[in-house]
Write a protein that holds these residues in place. Structure first.
Motif, PDB file in Angstrom:
ATOM      1  N   GLN A  35       0.834  -1.210   0.000  1.00 56.62           N
ATOM      2  CA  GLN A  35       0.000   0.000   0.000  1.00 56.62           C
ATOM      3  C   GLN A  35       0.869   1.262   0.000  1.00 56.62           C
ATOM      4  OE1 GLN A  35      -2.363  -1.133   3.416  1.00 56.62           O
ATOM      5  NE2 GLN A  35      -4.130  -1.577   2.108  1.00 56.62           N
ATOM      6  N   LEU A  36       1.994   1.201   0.710  1.00 55.33           N
ATOM      7  CA  LEU A  36       2.912   2.355   0.666  1.00 55.33           C
ATOM      8  C   LEU A  36       3.432   2.531  -0.768  1.00 55.33           C
ATOM      9  CD1 LEU A  36       4.649   4.623   1.894  1.00 55.33           C
ATOM     10  CD2 LEU A  36       6.333   2.877   2.530  1.00 55.33           C
ATOM     11  N   ASN A  37       3.810   1.419  -1.384  1.00 55.36           N
ATOM     12  CA  ASN A  37       4.295   1.506  -2.776  1.00 55.36           C
ATOM     13  C   ASN A  37       3.237   2.132  -3.683  1.00 55.36           C
ATOM     14  OD1 ASN A  37       6.710   0.319  -2.126  1.00 55.36           O
ATOM     15  ND2 ASN A  37       6.055  -1.759  -2.678  1.00 55.36           N
ATOM     16  N   GLU A  38       1.995   1.722  -3.444  1.00 55.63           N
ATOM     17  CA  GLU A  38       0.890   2.257  -4.250  1.00 55.63           C
ATOM     18  C   GLU A  38       0.727   3.774  -4.022  1.00 55.63           C
ATOM     19  OE1 GLU A  38      -3.744   1.267  -4.274  1.00 55.63           O
ATOM     20  OE2 GLU A  38      -2.508  -0.342  -3.465  1.00 55.63           O
ATOM     21  N   ALA A  39       0.838   4.178  -2.757  1.00 57.04           N
ATOM     22  CA  ALA A  39       0.696   5.608  -2.439  1.00 57.04           C
ATOM     23  C   ALA A  39       1.812   6.413  -3.116  1.00 57.04           C
ATOM     24  CB  ALA A  39       0.733   5.808  -0.921  1.00 57.04           C
ATOM     25  N   VAL A  40       3.035   5.882  -3.055  1.00 54.45           N
ATOM     26  CA  VAL A  40       4.163   6.603  -3.667  1.00 54.45           C
ATOM     27  C   VAL A  40       3.976   6.647  -5.186  1.00 54.45           C
ATOM     28  CG1 VAL A  40       6.669   6.603  -4.031  1.00 54.45           C
ATOM     29  CG2 VAL A  40       5.743   6.027  -1.767  1.00 54.45           C
ATOM     30  N   ALA A  41       3.545   5.523  -5.756  1.00 53.42           N
ATOM     31  CA  ALA A  41       3.347   5.483  -7.216  1.00 53.42           C
ATOM     32  C   ALA A  41       2.262   6.481  -7.636  1.00 53.42           C
ATOM     33  CB  ALA A  41       2.972   4.070  -7.659  1.00 53.42           C
ATOM     34  N   SER A  42       1.211   6.594  -6.814  1.00 51.90           N
ATOM     35  CA  SER A  42       0.135   7.515  -7.207  1.00 51.90           C
ATOM     36  C   SER A  42       0.591   8.968  -7.070  1.00 51.90           C
ATOM     37  CB  SER A  42      -1.132   7.250  -6.390  1.00 51.90           C
ATOM     38  OG  SER A  42      -1.042   7.843  -5.130  1.00 51.90           O
ATOM     39  N   ALA A  43       1.409   9.240  -6.043  1.00 53.20           N
ATOM     40  CA  ALA A  43       1.943  10.604  -5.894  1.00 53.20           C
ATOM     41  C   ALA A  43       2.871  10.938  -7.065  1.00 53.20           C
ATOM     42  CB  ALA A  43       2.690  10.726  -4.557  1.00 53.20           C
ATOM     43  N   ARG A  44       3.652   9.954  -7.456  1.00 54.16           N
ATOM     44  CA  ARG A  44       4.579  10.150  -8.592  1.00 54.16           C
ATOM     45  C   ARG A  44       3.771  10.415  -9.873  1.00 54.16           C
ATOM     46  NH1 ARG A  44       9.155  11.864  -8.556  1.00 54.16           N
ATOM     47  NH2 ARG A  44       9.679  10.571  -6.782  1.00 54.16           N
ATOM     48  N   PRO A 199      10.011   4.305   9.366  1.00 54.55           N
ATOM     49  CA  PRO A 199      11.257   3.928   8.695  1.00 54.55           C
ATOM     50  C   PRO A 199      11.043   3.443   7.257  1.00 54.55           C
ATOM     51  CG  PRO A 199      11.189   3.014  10.920  1.00 54.55           C
ATOM     52  CD  PRO A 199       9.847   3.631  10.665  1.00 54.55           C
ATOM     53  N   MET A 200       9.890   2.799   6.984  1.00 53.03           N
ATOM     54  CA  MET A 200       9.618   2.370   5.601  1.00 53.03           C
ATOM     55  C   MET A 200       9.471   3.591   4.696  1.00 53.03           C
ATOM     56  SD  MET A 200       6.923  -0.727   6.302  1.00 53.03           S
ATOM     57  CE  MET A 200       5.820  -0.404   4.946  1.00 53.03           C
ATOM     58  N   VAL A 201       8.834   4.622   5.225  1.00 49.15           N
ATOM     59  CA  VAL A 201       8.623   5.845   4.434  1.00 49.15           C
ATOM     60  C   VAL A 201       9.973   6.527   4.162  1.00 49.15           C
ATOM     61  CG1 VAL A 201       7.653   8.181   4.530  1.00 49.15           C
ATOM     62  CG2 VAL A 201       6.247   6.224   5.213  1.00 49.15           C
ATOM     63  N   THR A 202      10.776   6.693   5.210  1.00 47.54           N
ATOM     64  CA  THR A 202      12.024   7.462   5.009  1.00 47.54           C
ATOM     65  C   THR A 202      13.010   6.709   4.121  1.00 47.54           C
ATOM     66  OG1 THR A 202      12.989   6.612   7.052  1.00 47.54           O
ATOM     67  CG2 THR A 202      11.835   8.714   7.196  1.00 47.54           C
ATOM     68  N   ALA A 203      12.868   5.366   4.064  1.00 46.02           N
ATOM     69  CA  ALA A 203      13.792   4.578   3.235  1.00 46.02           C
ATOM     70  C   ALA A 203      13.270   4.408   1.808  1.00 46.02           C
ATOM     71  CB  ALA A 203      13.994   3.197   3.866  1.00 46.02           C
ATOM     72  N   HIS A 204      12.047   4.846   1.539  1.00 45.34           N
ATOM     73  CA  HIS A 204      11.443   4.532   0.231  1.00 45.34           C
ATOM     74  C   HIS A 204      12.146   5.293  -0.901  1.00 45.34           C
ATOM     75  CE1 HIS A 204       8.600   3.658  -2.877  1.00 45.34           C
ATOM     76  NE2 HIS A 204       7.934   2.861  -2.046  1.00 45.34           N
ATOM     77  N   PRO A 205      12.624   4.570  -1.915  1.00 44.92           N
ATOM     78  CA  PRO A 205      13.380   5.248  -2.977  1.00 44.92           C
ATOM     79  C   PRO A 205      12.533   6.167  -3.860  1.00 44.92           C
ATOM     80  CG  PRO A 205      13.100   2.901  -3.471  1.00 44.92           C
ATOM     81  CD  PRO A 205      12.566   3.114  -2.093  1.00 44.92           C
ATOM     82  N   GLY A 206      11.199   6.036  -3.780  1.00 46.34           N
ATOM     83  CA  GLY A 206      10.342   6.884  -4.618  1.00 46.34           C
ATOM     84  C   GLY A 206       9.996   8.215  -3.974  1.00 46.34           C
ATOM     85  N   ILE A 207      10.549   8.467  -2.788  1.00 40.06           N
ATOM     86  CA  ILE A 207      10.252   9.733  -2.089  1.00 40.06           C
ATOM     87  C   ILE A 207      11.462  10.645  -2.198  1.00 40.06           C
ATOM     88  CG2 ILE A 207       9.866  10.692   0.228  1.00 40.06           C
ATOM     89  CD1 ILE A 207       8.048   8.198   0.711  1.00 40.06           C
ATOM     90  N   ASP A 208      11.228  11.917  -2.524  1.00 36.14           N
ATOM     91  CA  ASP A 208      12.325  12.847  -2.793  1.00 36.14           C
ATOM     92  C   ASP A 208      12.686  13.716  -1.601  1.00 36.14           C
ATOM     93  OD1 ASP A 208      12.438  12.190  -5.660  1.00 36.14           O
ATOM     94  OD2 ASP A 208      10.427  13.060  -5.655  1.00 36.14           O
ATOM     95  N   LYS A 209      11.712  13.918  -0.696  1.00 34.59           N
ATOM     96  CA  LYS A 209      11.982  14.771   0.470  1.00 34.59           C
ATOM     97  C   LYS A 209      11.168  14.268   1.651  1.00 34.59           C
ATOM     98  CE  LYS A 209      11.299  19.220   2.557  1.00 34.59           C
ATOM     99  NZ  LYS A 209      12.380  20.136   2.774  1.00 34.59           N
ATOM    100  N   VAL A 210      11.771  14.389   2.844  1.00 37.85           N
ATOM    101  CA  VAL A 210      11.036  14.062   4.069  1.00 37.85           C
ATOM    102  C   VAL A 210      10.978  15.316   4.927  1.00 37.85           C
ATOM    103  CG1 VAL A 210      10.938  12.621   6.131  1.00 37.85           C
ATOM    104  CG2 VAL A 210      11.888  11.679   4.024  1.00 37.85           C
TER     105      VAL A 210
END
Ligand code: NAD
Length: 468
Positions: A35-44, A199-210
């Motif tokens: 679901q996190l992957n899906e959220a990042v993909a949709s934001a992208r 930690p899953m969010v901060t490590a996610h390669p599809g996120i550009d800024k925290v």
């Protein structure tokens, strides 16, 4: 949760407690890796269209969102009190603050800097959005501090994943639901989960800024995790704010303000006064006046009319404050008020506790208790008290109280903190920079500087084409 504009159940669930009873009253989704992957993909996927919108159109979406939040303030206020514990009035103030931040950021202009404008060349620096931003927020102001991130990130053209604290996910999840028809799908995803999710969010390669608000210890973990792929970070962390009270204040007039400087939101504010240095000429009178006022303040369930202070938000925090109270007792410090934590009542209630002039190196002075305990400290020398105020790994904010503005300003100039208030505390605004010095943070929130944290500079130079 709100992922790609749709309501999504979690794979699993986390339990949410009401701190006024200590009992679970709701559950929230526990976001899975997929679901996190899906959220990042949709934001992208939503990023190109969102960034391409004219500023005015994005601003209009933010203003409409502000209107929806304000229109639902009653419901959101009740939900926030049930999960956070704060009194209804404070909860409403927080919800309306979120709406205000959205509508204020909606109109803030992002400047273009002209570096050179000659016959030979035009050079300008623009500020372009970063991409997908993750916002991670704490439990003390779950709504307002989330919107300190959402408003500038979206205004600047980024898309987002927002993760509230596992202790207080409900109001932000509900806001996600309310905004589904207002904000285009994928632009604002709101997810929740247990301790593993951050930690899953901060490590996610599809996120550009925290953009993170929370404790200094966690902030360091966020930065280490972001370093792996050089994600941009903004960190708003802990504090141990000092107030310096000069002998020329009107004791009766300031006692109440000083009480609330320390104890508002049951002292769970990063910028609460956590060390109060009072000049010896007024120490006895002022300490008595603050303690007397403290005894008139009503603590209770935030949903009950007349409650001015709610419980501490969670069991860990409750245990931490009790540990500091016990340390004060075993060290033999004098209590001006409080100190007796009821054991026969449900909920995480700790009475307002004020300690009379403990040693500078005591735990109650040196640590961020983040709960209703305050040391009052006697001083007689300005240089010495400024040195003590600055002798901290933190540098979030501080205050000076005096009838003499020039004297207060000269002390303010020597304080090593991101904000210094004179004769007030906690005045915050979307138009005013808020930054932590030292280990209180990295970067800035609010004001133009805070908005620009959600952009990257892009310089474009134009040289006239050579004639053929
Ligand atoms: P916390 O650091 O425990 O948690 C904050 C958020 O980070 C939560 O959403 C949590 O789930 C998440 N998190 C926890 N571990 C993580 C990890 N390893 N990676 C990524 N995310 C992780 O803080 P808290 O207890 O919720 O909040 C209290 C602290 O926040 C206090 O120190 C207070 O001073 C500080 N605070 C600072 C500001 C500010 O603006 N400077 C404002 C409010 C609170």
């Amino acid at each position: 949760m709100t992922i790609a504009g749709k309501g999504v159940e979690g794979g699993d669930a986390i339990s949410v407690l009401n701190p006024a009873t200590g009992a679970p009253f709701a559950s929230a989704p526990d976001c899975s890796t997929d679901q996190l992957n899906e959220a990042v993909a949709s934001a992208r996927a939503a990023f190109p269209a969102w960034r391409a919108k004219p500023d005015s159109e994005r601003g209009q979406v933010l203003k409409t969102a502000a209107g929806v939040i304000a229109a639902n303030a009653d419901e959101l206020m009740r939900l926030l009190t049930s999960e956070q514990g704060k009194p209804h009035d404070e909860a409403r103030f927080e919800v309306m603050g979120a709406a205000y931040w959205l509508s204020s950021m909606a109109d803030m202009a992002i400047p273009v800097e002209v570096n050179e404008d000659t016959a030979e060349r035009r050079s300008e620096t623009r500020h372009v959005p970063i991409g997908v931003v993750a916002g991670i927020s704490p439990w003390n102001f779950p709504v307002l501090l989330s919107f300190w991130k959402i408003a500038p990130a979206l205004r600047a053209g980024n898309t987002m994943i927002l993760k509230p604290s596992p202790f207080t996910p409900l109001t932000m999840l509900r806001i996600g639901e309310l905004l589904r028809d207002v904000i285009p799908a994928g632009v604002l995803n709101i997810i929740s989960g247990g301790d593993a999710l951050g930690p899953m969010v901060t490590a996610h390669p599809g996120i550009d800024k925290v953009s993170f608000t929370g404790s200094t210890a966690t902030g360091k973990r966020v930065m280490a995790s972001a370093a792996v792929d050089l994600k941009r970070v903004t960190l708003e962390l802990g504090g141990n704010d000092a107030a310096i009270i000069l002998p020329d204040v009107d004791v009766d007039a300031v006692a109440k303000d000083l009480f609330w400087a320390a104890f508002r939101n049951s002292a769970q504010i990063c910028i609460a006064t956590k060390r109060m240095y009072v000049h010896e000429a007024i120490y006895d009178r002022l300490s008595r006046a603050i303690a007397d006022y403290a005894e008139s303040v009503k603590m209770g369930d935030g949903s009950e009319q007349g409650t001015q202070l709610g419980p501490v938000q969670n069991k860990q925090q409750y245990a931490r404050v009790i540990d500091i109270i016990d340390d004060c007792k075993s060290s033999g410090y004098r209590f001006l008020t409080g100190g007796d934590v009821p054991t026969d009542k449900p909920g995480y209630f700790i009475p307002v506790t004020i300690i009379d002039n403990p040693p500078e190196n005591s735990r109650v002075v040196q640590e961020e208790a983040f709960g209703p305990i305050l040391p009052l400290l006697r001083f007689n020398d300005i240089d010495d008290v400024i040195a003590k105020a600055n002798a901290s790994e933190y540098g979030l904010a501080g205050s000076v109280w005096s009838a003499d503005t020039d004297a207060a300003l000269s002390i303010a100039a020597r304080m090593e903190t991101g904000t210094v208030w004179i004769n007030e505390v906690q005045h915050l605004s979307p138009f005013q920079a808020f930054a932590g010095h030292k280990q209180s943070g990295l970067g800035v929130e609010n004001g133009l500087g805070g908005l620009l944290e959600y952009t990257m500079p892009q310089t474009i130079t134009v040289k006239p084409a050579k004639a053929g």
